[in-house]
Motif scaffolding. Sequence first.
Motif, PDB file in Angstrom:
ATOM      1  N   THR A   3       0.864  -1.120  -0.185  1.00 47.73           N
ATOM      2  CA  THR A   3       0.168  -0.222   0.053  1.00 47.73           C
ATOM      3  C   THR A   3       0.895   1.445   0.053  1.00 47.73           C
ATOM      4  OG1 THR A   3      -1.811  -1.182   1.214  1.00 47.73           O
ATOM      5  CG2 THR A   3      -1.877   1.236   1.318  1.00 47.73           C
ATOM      6  N   THR A   4       2.070   1.212   0.689  1.00 44.26           N
ATOM      7  CA  THR A   4       2.928   2.590   0.941  1.00 44.26           C
ATOM      8  C   THR A   4       3.417   2.656  -0.488  1.00 44.26           C
ATOM      9  OG1 THR A   4       3.366   1.900   2.983  1.00 44.26           O
ATOM     10  CG2 THR A   4       4.714   3.320   1.972  1.00 44.26           C
ATOM     11  N   ASN A   5       3.962   1.635  -1.050  1.00 47.70           N
ATOM     12  CA  ASN A   5       4.544   1.888  -2.491  1.00 47.70           C
ATOM     13  C   ASN A   5       3.508   2.361  -3.487  1.00 47.70           C
ATOM     14  OD1 ASN A   5       7.002   1.179  -1.558  1.00 47.70           O
ATOM     15  ND2 ASN A   5       6.868  -1.106  -2.286  1.00 47.70           N
ATOM     16  N   ARG A   6       2.186   1.968  -3.335  1.00 39.37           N
ATOM     17  CA  ARG A   6       1.208   2.181  -4.268  1.00 39.37           C
ATOM     18  C   ARG A   6       1.088   3.617  -4.036  1.00 39.37           C
ATOM     19  NH1 ARG A   6      -2.275  -1.186  -2.777  1.00 39.37           N
ATOM     20  NH2 ARG A   6      -1.614  -2.837  -4.121  1.00 39.37           N
ATOM     21  N   ARG A   7       0.637   3.888  -2.976  1.00 39.68           N
ATOM     22  CA  ARG A   7       0.578   5.297  -2.656  1.00 39.68           C
ATOM     23  C   ARG A   7       1.763   6.400  -3.281  1.00 39.68           C
ATOM     24  NH1 ARG A   7      -3.713   6.771   0.593  1.00 39.68           N
ATOM     25  NH2 ARG A   7      -2.687   8.787   1.075  1.00 39.68           N
ATOM     26  N   ARG A   8       2.909   5.907  -2.819  1.00 41.96           N
ATOM     27  CA  ARG A   8       3.998   6.854  -3.418  1.00 41.96           C
ATOM     28  C   ARG A   8       4.002   6.902  -4.943  1.00 41.96           C
ATOM     29  NH1 ARG A   8       9.340   4.194  -0.979  1.00 41.96           N
ATOM     30  NH2 ARG A   8       8.091   5.031   0.907  1.00 41.96           N
ATOM     31  N   SER A   9       3.602   5.793  -5.523  1.00 36.27           N
ATOM     32  CA  SER A   9       3.726   5.983  -7.101  1.00 36.27           C
ATOM     33  C   SER A   9       2.504   6.719  -7.518  1.00 36.27           C
ATOM     34  CB  SER A   9       3.380   4.597  -7.718  1.00 36.27           C
ATOM     35  OG  SER A   9       2.418   3.868  -7.331  1.00 36.27           O
ATOM     36  N   THR A  10       1.301   6.611  -6.659  1.00 40.37           N
ATOM     37  CA  THR A  10       0.051   7.395  -7.059  1.00 40.37           C
ATOM     38  C   THR A  10       0.709   8.987  -6.892  1.00 40.37           C
ATOM     39  OG1 THR A  10      -1.275   5.878  -6.485  1.00 40.37           O
ATOM     40  CG2 THR A  10      -2.196   8.165  -6.689  1.00 40.37           C
ATOM     41  N   LEU A  11       1.371   9.360  -5.938  1.00 45.24           N
ATOM     42  CA  LEU A  11       1.699  10.867  -5.465  1.00 45.24           C
ATOM     43  C   LEU A  11       2.530  11.218  -6.541  1.00 45.24           C
ATOM     44  CD1 LEU A  11       1.491  13.076  -3.681  1.00 45.24           C
ATOM     45  CD2 LEU A  11       3.160  12.212  -2.180  1.00 45.24           C
ATOM     46  N   PHE A  12       3.621  10.398  -6.901  1.00 40.56           N
ATOM     47  CA  PHE A  12       4.548  10.735  -8.013  1.00 40.56           C
ATOM     48  C   PHE A  12       3.870  10.979  -9.281  1.00 40.56           C
ATOM     49  CE2 PHE A  12       7.132   9.555 -11.744  1.00 40.56           C
ATOM     50  CZ  PHE A  12       8.230  10.431 -11.691  1.00 40.56           C
ATOM     51  N   LEU A  13       2.712  10.299  -9.805  1.00 42.78           N
ATOM     52  CA  LEU A  13       2.214  10.602 -10.978  1.00 42.78           C
ATOM     53  C   LEU A  13       1.269  11.899 -10.911  1.00 42.78           C
ATOM     54  CD1 LEU A  13       0.628   7.102 -11.743  1.00 42.78           C
ATOM     55  CD2 LEU A  13       2.390   8.379 -13.091  1.00 42.78           C
ATOM     56  N   VAL A  14       0.713  12.267  -9.559  1.00 48.53           N
ATOM     57  CA  VAL A  14       0.199  13.392  -9.245  1.00 48.53           C
ATOM     58  C   VAL A  14       1.068  14.737  -9.438  1.00 48.53           C
ATOM     59  CG1 VAL A  14      -1.171  14.992  -7.805  1.00 48.53           C
ATOM     60  CG2 VAL A  14      -1.777  12.356  -8.013  1.00 48.53           C
ATOM     61  N   LEU A  15       2.158  14.472  -8.811  1.00 48.45           N
ATOM     62  CA  LEU A  15       3.226  15.637  -8.958  1.00 48.45           C
ATOM     63  C   LEU A  15       3.677  15.831 -10.538  1.00 48.45           C
ATOM     64  CD1 LEU A  15       5.119  14.931  -5.833  1.00 48.45           C
ATOM     65  CD2 LEU A  15       3.393  16.711  -6.062  1.00 48.45           C
ATOM     66  N   PHE A  16       3.890  14.689 -11.107  1.00 47.04           N
ATOM     67  CA  PHE A  16       4.213  14.874 -12.572  1.00 47.04           C
ATOM     68  C   PHE A  16       3.241  15.460 -13.546  1.00 47.04           C
ATOM     69  CE2 PHE A  16       4.073  12.788 -16.761  1.00 47.04           C
ATOM     70  CZ  PHE A  16       5.328  13.085 -17.168  1.00 47.04           C
ATOM     71  N   ALA A  17       1.946  15.156 -13.383  1.00 49.07           N
ATOM     72  CA  ALA A  17       0.907  15.775 -13.971  1.00 49.07           C
ATOM     73  C   ALA A  17       0.882  17.240 -13.798  1.00 49.07           C
ATOM     74  CB  ALA A  17      -0.429  15.094 -13.614  1.00 49.07           C
ATOM     75  N   VAL A  18       0.910  17.318 -12.619  1.00 53.92           N
ATOM     76  CA  VAL A  18       0.863  18.763 -12.076  1.00 53.92           C
ATOM     77  C   VAL A  18       2.069  19.861 -12.469  1.00 53.92           C
ATOM     78  CG1 VAL A  18       1.005  20.594 -10.097  1.00 53.92           C
ATOM     79  CG2 VAL A  18      -0.655  18.439  -9.816  1.00 53.92           C
ATOM     80  N   ALA A  19       3.272  19.008 -12.504  1.00 53.24           N
ATOM     81  CA  ALA A  19       4.253  19.948 -12.987  1.00 53.24           C
ATOM     82  C   ALA A  19       4.313  20.103 -14.649  1.00 53.24           C
ATOM     83  CB  ALA A  19       5.663  19.086 -12.663  1.00 53.24           C
ATOM     84  N   VAL A  20       3.631  18.957 -15.410  1.00 56.51           N
ATOM     85  CA  VAL A  20       3.735  19.196 -16.810  1.00 56.51           C
ATOM     86  C   VAL A  20       2.475  20.241 -17.011  1.00 56.51           C
ATOM     87  CG1 VAL A  20       3.033  18.259 -18.952  1.00 56.51           C
ATOM     88  CG2 VAL A  20       4.494  17.024 -17.310  1.00 56.51           C
ATOM     89  N   LEU A  21       1.407  20.188 -16.380  1.00 56.99           N
ATOM     90  CA  LEU A  21       0.354  21.224 -16.717  1.00 56.99           C
ATOM     91  C   LEU A  21       0.696  22.708 -16.307  1.00 56.99           C
ATOM     92  CD1 LEU A  21      -2.501  18.976 -15.457  1.00 56.99           C
ATOM     93  CD2 LEU A  21      -2.055  19.649 -17.993  1.00 56.99           C
ATOM     94  N   ALA A  22       1.625  22.909 -15.122  1.00 47.42           N
ATOM     95  CA  ALA A  22       2.013  24.029 -14.998  1.00 47.42           C
ATOM     96  C   ALA A  22       3.112  24.781 -15.575  1.00 47.42           C
ATOM     97  CB  ALA A  22       2.596  23.917 -13.448  1.00 47.42           C
ATOM     98  N   ALA A  23       3.895  23.531 -16.380  1.00 46.96           N
ATOM     99  CA  ALA A  23       5.054  24.027 -17.217  1.00 46.96           C
ATOM    100  C   ALA A  23       4.386  24.569 -18.538  1.00 46.96           C
ATOM    101  CB  ALA A  23       5.831  23.154 -17.512  1.00 46.96           C
ATOM    102  N   ILE A  24       3.340  23.959 -18.977  1.00 43.87           N
ATOM    103  CA  ILE A  24       2.766  24.363 -20.177  1.00 43.87           C
ATOM    104  C   ILE A  24       1.910  25.563 -20.103  1.00 43.87           C
ATOM    105  CG2 ILE A  24       0.741  23.505 -21.751  1.00 43.87           C
ATOM    106  CD1 ILE A  24       1.246  20.632 -21.285  1.00 43.87           C
ATOM    107  N   THR A  25       1.406  25.845 -18.859  1.00 44.88           N
ATOM    108  CA  THR A  25       0.632  27.202 -18.630  1.00 44.88           C
ATOM    109  C   THR A  25       1.694  28.194 -18.606  1.00 44.88           C
ATOM    110  OG1 THR A  25      -1.057  25.813 -17.471  1.00 44.88           O
ATOM    111  CG2 THR A  25      -0.758  28.232 -17.055  1.00 44.88           C
ATOM    112  N   VAL A  26       2.664  28.375 -17.883  1.00 48.85           N
ATOM    113  CA  VAL A  26       3.679  29.078 -17.785  1.00 48.85           C
ATOM    114  C   VAL A  26       4.495  29.470 -19.143  1.00 48.85           C
ATOM    115  CG1 VAL A  26       6.008  29.934 -16.863  1.00 48.85           C
ATOM    116  CG2 VAL A  26       4.031  28.776 -15.378  1.00 48.85           C
ATOM    117  N   ALA A  27       4.730  28.318 -19.732  1.00 52.50           N
ATOM    118  CA  ALA A  27       5.350  28.432 -21.161  1.00 52.50           C
ATOM    119  C   ALA A  27       4.256  29.298 -22.025  1.00 52.50           C
ATOM    120  CB  ALA A  27       5.802  27.152 -21.681  1.00 52.50           C
ATOM    121  N   GLY A  28       3.286  28.790 -22.146  1.00 53.87           N
ATOM    122  CA  GLY A  28       1.964  29.589 -23.149  1.00 53.87           C
ATOM    123  C   GLY A  28       2.133  31.146 -22.641  1.00 53.87           C
TER     124      GLY A  28
END
Length: 274
Positions: A3-28
Amino acid sequence: MTTTNRRRSTLFLVLFAVAVLAAITVAGILLNGRAMESDFARKNLMPCLEYPFGTDWMGRDMLARTLAGLSLSIRIGLLTAAVSACIALVMGIISATMGRWADSVVCFCIDLVMGIPHILLVMLISIACGKGFLGVVTGVALSHWTSLARVIRGEVMQLRQAPYILAARKLGIRRWDIVRRHMLVHLMPQFLTGLILLFPHAILHEASVTFLGFGLSSEQPAIGVILSESMRYLTTGKWWLALFPGISLVIVVLLFALLGERIRLLLDPASAQE
């Protein structure tokens, strides 16, 4: 996987998606000026190292225009999803707590809005509000709250029978104080998940309405405008004008869908052990 590893991977995917979307927004935002620059000496260039997305019939950099359009779509999506989610929260709570008459009125409004195709409803509201930015935001915000309102209404109706809610009523605590102190905290997982899952719908409908000519003006580097203008040049072999903006829009929508699903797994106690 634990469960710990699953939550960690889920949190990593959330941070990755947020980072990409934020980068696109700022770059635009940073490239908005470049997206409007035209140079006929470089018009209709195919994708290359200098211009990865190519250039259009006015010599404008399609990468800059695509990023500017995605940034605008994300910002519109954030605004409209926030407004729509707040409407859903208020309507869902009113429906479940204000008695049978209020519940009937809210359910009628939900059925009425859901009975009209979203695209048609957004177009009608956008036209009524004069199109443009205000029309698109108003149309999308007023047409996407119904599904989340139903979810929140169901959650509140279940919470009404909880022992501590019944005890609070017996103690004479006012209805809205009970909602504010005891119910809102339980509604936050559904509210946040619904809020994020509204983003892809809002972005797609904004782009669709703009593509059809009932949304943002053609002067703005919006994705709908880019795709609409590109349609006239596809038959001449300029495939890159629509391909890269279209794929980029799909990627952004999928990132928002991934973000909403992963946040649901993080916040929903029922799925904590999945």
